[in-house]
Write a protein that holds these residues in place. Structure first.
Motif, PDB file in Angstrom:
ATOM      1  N   LYS A 326       0.837  -1.205   0.000  1.00 12.30           N
ATOM      2  CA  LYS A 326       0.000   0.000   0.000  1.00 12.30           C
ATOM      3  C   LYS A 326       0.873   1.257   0.000  1.00 12.30           C
ATOM      4  CE  LYS A 326      -4.252   1.622   2.205  1.00 12.30           C
ATOM      5  NZ  LYS A 326      -5.111   1.236   1.078  1.00 12.30           N
ATOM      6  N   ALA A 327       2.015   1.207   0.693  1.00 15.22           N
ATOM      7  CA  ALA A 327       2.885   2.375   0.767  1.00 15.22           C
ATOM      8  C   ALA A 327       3.599   2.621  -0.559  1.00 15.22           C
ATOM      9  CB  ALA A 327       3.904   2.197   1.902  1.00 15.22           C
ATOM     10  N   VAL A 328       4.223   1.587  -1.125  1.00 11.29           N
ATOM     11  CA  VAL A 328       4.979   1.799  -2.371  1.00 11.29           C
ATOM     12  C   VAL A 328       4.060   1.996  -3.570  1.00 11.29           C
ATOM     13  CG1 VAL A 328       6.913   0.447  -1.489  1.00 11.29           C
ATOM     14  CG2 VAL A 328       5.173  -0.681  -2.890  1.00 11.29           C
ATOM     15  N   GLY A 329       2.816   1.551  -3.448  1.00  8.24           N
ATOM     16  CA  GLY A 329       1.870   1.721  -4.551  1.00  8.24           C
ATOM     17  C   GLY A 329       0.932   2.888  -4.356  1.00  8.24           C
ATOM     18  N   ARG A 343      10.297   5.678  -3.380  1.00  8.82           N
ATOM     19  CA  ARG A 343       9.317   4.806  -2.718  1.00  8.82           C
ATOM     20  C   ARG A 343       9.940   4.108  -1.513  1.00  8.82           C
ATOM     21  NH1 ARG A 343       5.234   2.433  -7.282  1.00  8.82           N
ATOM     22  NH2 ARG A 343       5.364   4.161  -8.738  1.00  8.82           N
ATOM     23  N   LEU A 344      11.194   3.718  -1.640  1.00  7.88           N
ATOM     24  CA  LEU A 344      11.880   3.132  -0.486  1.00  7.88           C
ATOM     25  C   LEU A 344      11.997   4.140   0.656  1.00  7.88           C
ATOM     26  CD1 LEU A 344      14.743   1.113  -2.224  1.00  7.88           C
ATOM     27  CD2 LEU A 344      12.861   0.153  -0.876  1.00  7.88           C
ATOM     28  N   LEU A 345      12.263   5.391   0.317  1.00  7.74           N
ATOM     29  CA  LEU A 345      12.344   6.423   1.345  1.00  7.74           C
ATOM     30  C   LEU A 345      10.992   6.625   2.019  1.00  7.74           C
ATOM     31  CD1 LEU A 345      13.932   8.621   2.808  1.00  7.74           C
ATOM     32  CD2 LEU A 345      13.372  10.189   0.933  1.00  7.74           C
ATOM     33  N   ALA A 346       9.929   6.585   1.236  1.00 10.20           N
ATOM     34  CA  ALA A 346       8.585   6.706   1.818  1.00 10.20           C
ATOM     35  C   ALA A 346       8.303   5.562   2.783  1.00 10.20           C
ATOM     36  CB  ALA A 346       7.543   6.731   0.699  1.00 10.20           C
ATOM     37  N   LEU A 347       8.687   4.355   2.380  1.00 10.52           N
ATOM     38  CA  LEU A 347       8.455   3.195   3.231  1.00 10.52           C
ATOM     39  C   LEU A 347       9.272   3.281   4.519  1.00 10.52           C
ATOM     40  CD1 LEU A 347       6.782   0.562   2.874  1.00 10.52           C
ATOM     41  CD2 LEU A 347       8.902  -0.558   2.216  1.00 10.52           C
ATOM     42  N   ALA A 388      12.162  15.940  -0.848  1.00 11.17           N
ATOM     43  CA  ALA A 388      11.376  17.009  -1.475  1.00 11.17           C
ATOM     44  C   ALA A 388      10.295  16.433  -2.386  1.00 11.17           C
ATOM     45  CB  ALA A 388      12.307  17.934  -2.255  1.00 11.17           C
ATOM     46  N   LEU A 389      10.617  15.324  -3.085  1.00 17.50           N
ATOM     47  CA  LEU A 389       9.604  14.676  -3.924  1.00 17.50           C
ATOM     48  C   LEU A 389       8.471  14.109  -3.074  1.00 17.50           C
ATOM     49  CD1 LEU A 389      11.925  12.784  -6.456  1.00 17.50           C
ATOM     50  CD2 LEU A 389      10.563  14.858  -6.880  1.00 17.50           C
ATOM     51  N   LEU A 390       8.802  13.590  -1.912  1.00 17.59           N
ATOM     52  CA  LEU A 390       7.756  13.088  -1.010  1.00 17.59           C
ATOM     53  C   LEU A 390       6.895  14.226  -0.473  1.00 17.59           C
ATOM     54  CD1 LEU A 390       9.608  10.321   1.071  1.00 17.59           C
ATOM     55  CD2 LEU A 390       8.025  10.039  -0.843  1.00 17.59           C
ATOM     56  N   ALA A 391       7.507  15.368  -0.224  1.00 17.63           N
ATOM     57  CA  ALA A 391       6.723  16.523   0.217  1.00 17.63           C
ATOM     58  C   ALA A 391       5.779  16.981  -0.882  1.00 17.63           C
ATOM     59  CB  ALA A 391       7.655  17.652   0.637  1.00 17.63           C
ATOM     60  N   ASP A 392       6.257  16.930  -2.124  1.00 19.83           N
ATOM     61  CA  ASP A 392       5.416  17.319  -3.253  1.00 19.83           C
ATOM     62  C   ASP A 392       4.270  16.332  -3.471  1.00 19.83           C
ATOM     63  OD1 ASP A 392       4.867  19.059  -5.503  1.00 19.83           O
ATOM     64  OD2 ASP A 392       5.521  17.375  -6.769  1.00 19.83           O
TER      65      ASP A 392
END
Length: 421
Positions: A326-329, A343-347, A388-392
């Motif tokens: 669910k996180a990477v997708g 995506r790894l950073l988000a996870l 920064a991409l995750l913030a966006d």
């Protein structure tokens, strides 16, 4: 007159009609009628009423009574047939049938019908009924379940005190632990949105215990990935979660291309070439497989004959696997076509949060950049760009990488994905 148990010895006793009727094997020889009510004269003395006949003893039997007030000396007992005597009751009919006590069962134990005090016996019976009623509920209620476990702990402790049974005391301790674990699970599932302490509660995908297991898997991937590349790390992570129990799992081409829109075939070939992954056919066939014709893969290091790196069961495995996918997708990741490194950073950030969504332990100031970069297979100086991409993508707020630390906060949108430390 009554006999002993062998029927050999008889004894004569004077008793009232009720006692005679209640005595087994008793035979009434003679019965005294109630004396007539005396009629007082003007002087206050008692005498028989005028014309009242004197009592006469029946032929063949004479009974003498010791109550001088009832009969004067020389007076005979009244006729035995003048008074009705209740029939003698046998030993079986002497006691009225008792209503059977209510019985019950709890924790595979039958509550003894003679358990004392009676209030404890009734509590155990009602508690067993309450647990069975809870199991039939369509929706779980962790608050109610914790209260039931508390009641069970108290009841079994009292039961152990009464009987001295050590297993009952052990069961009481288990119930107390279950009550605390249930409350912790309920608390872990509920959190407050970031920056709004009065906001509504949020139900989380992972409990604190599940999040700890998830971080164990992340550390395993970082240590055992055969190549230090983001695509390989991401594929190793998701395949590990599917094969964590017995070393095998099922995938389709849609799964792989969903995880890695670009570079899926190359990452698969790298894993197969390194011996980390076994496929029944070629990588092209695995990418072309469909849900009705899935591909069964094998991870040799996770087979049962190898040392088990993960202590969790199948339910926890499914929970963590669902959380990771669910996180990477995430829909915004797909829309923006973010890379495997992002995506790894988000996870990683989702797995290392406080209950309110802040990154890192409460005593720490964010996450160490070196550890974050090692998991994501990137250089520490590249973390700021992906943050920064995750913030966006509305994943992080207040993201910063000063002083070798990654700081930030999960947004309210993704707070349910946060794994509390």
């Amino acid at each position: 007159m009554c006999a002993d148990r062998a029927g050999r010895l008889w004894r004569i006793a004077e008793m009232c009609a009720r006692c005679a009727a209640a005595t087994p094997d008793c035979r009434v020889l003679d019965t005294a009628a109630s004396p007539p009510a005396p009629v007082p004269d003007a002087a206050g003395t008692r005498h028989r009423a005028e014309g009242e006949p004197a009592a006469s003893a029946p032929a063949g039997t004479t009974a003498l009574f010791s109550d001088p007030a009832a009969f004067s000396a020389g007076e005979a007992a009244p006729d035995a047939g003048s008074a009705s005597v209740p029939a003698a009751r046998t030993a079986t009919s002497a006691t009225a049938p008792r209503r059977p006590k209510r019985w019950g069962k709890i924790a595979q134990r039958i509550v003894p019908y003679d358990l004392q005090p009676d209030v404890l016996r009734l509590e155990l019976i009602e508690l067993g009924d309450a647990f069975r009623a809870y199991q039939s509920n369509p929706e779980p209620d962790q608050t109610l379940l914790a209260d039931l476990h508390d009641r069970k702990a108290r009841a079994f402790s009292s039961w152990a005190d009464v009987t001295g049974n050590a297993s009952l005391r052990h069961e009481a301790k288990r119930a107390a632990g279950a009550a605390q674990a249930t409350r912790d699970m309920h608390a872990n599932r509920l959190g407050l949105p970031a920056g709004d302490p009065d906001g509504p509660a949020v139900e989380r995908l992972l409990t604190r215990n599940h999040a700890a297991h998830a971080r164990t898997v992340l550390a395993y991937v970082q240590a055992h990935a055969p190549h230090h590349e983001p695509d390989v790390h991401l594929l190793v992570l998701l395949l590990t979660l599917r094969a964590a129990r017995d070393g095998t799992g099922n995938i389709t081409g849609q799964d792989i291309t969903g995880w890695l829109p670009d570079g899926a075939e190359q990452a698969l070939e790298q894993l197969v070439a390194a011996g980390w992954l076994r496929l029944p056919g070629s990588t092209a066939e695995a990418l072309a497989s469909r849900p009705e014709d899935f591909t069964t893969f094998t991870v040799p290091n996770l087979l049962p004959e190898q040392p088990r790196p993960f202590p969790f069961g199948k339910t926890t495995r499914a929970k963590i696997s669902g959380w990771a996918q669910k996180a990477v997708g995430d829909r915004k990741f797909r829309k923006k076509k973010l890379s495997a490194a992002t995506r790894l950073l988000a996870l990683y950030t989702a797995a290392h949060t406080q209950s309110g969504g802040r990154l890192g332990h409460p005593d720490d100031d964010g996450l160490a950049l070196a550890e974050v970069a090692a998991f994501c297979a990137m250089a520490p100086e590249e973390v700021a760009e992906h943050a920064a991409l995750l913030a966006d993508a509305d994943w992080l707020t207040d993201a910063g990488t000063a002083d070798g630390r990654l700081r930030g906060q999960l947004t309210e949108r993704v707070l349910p994905l946060g794994g509390p430390l």
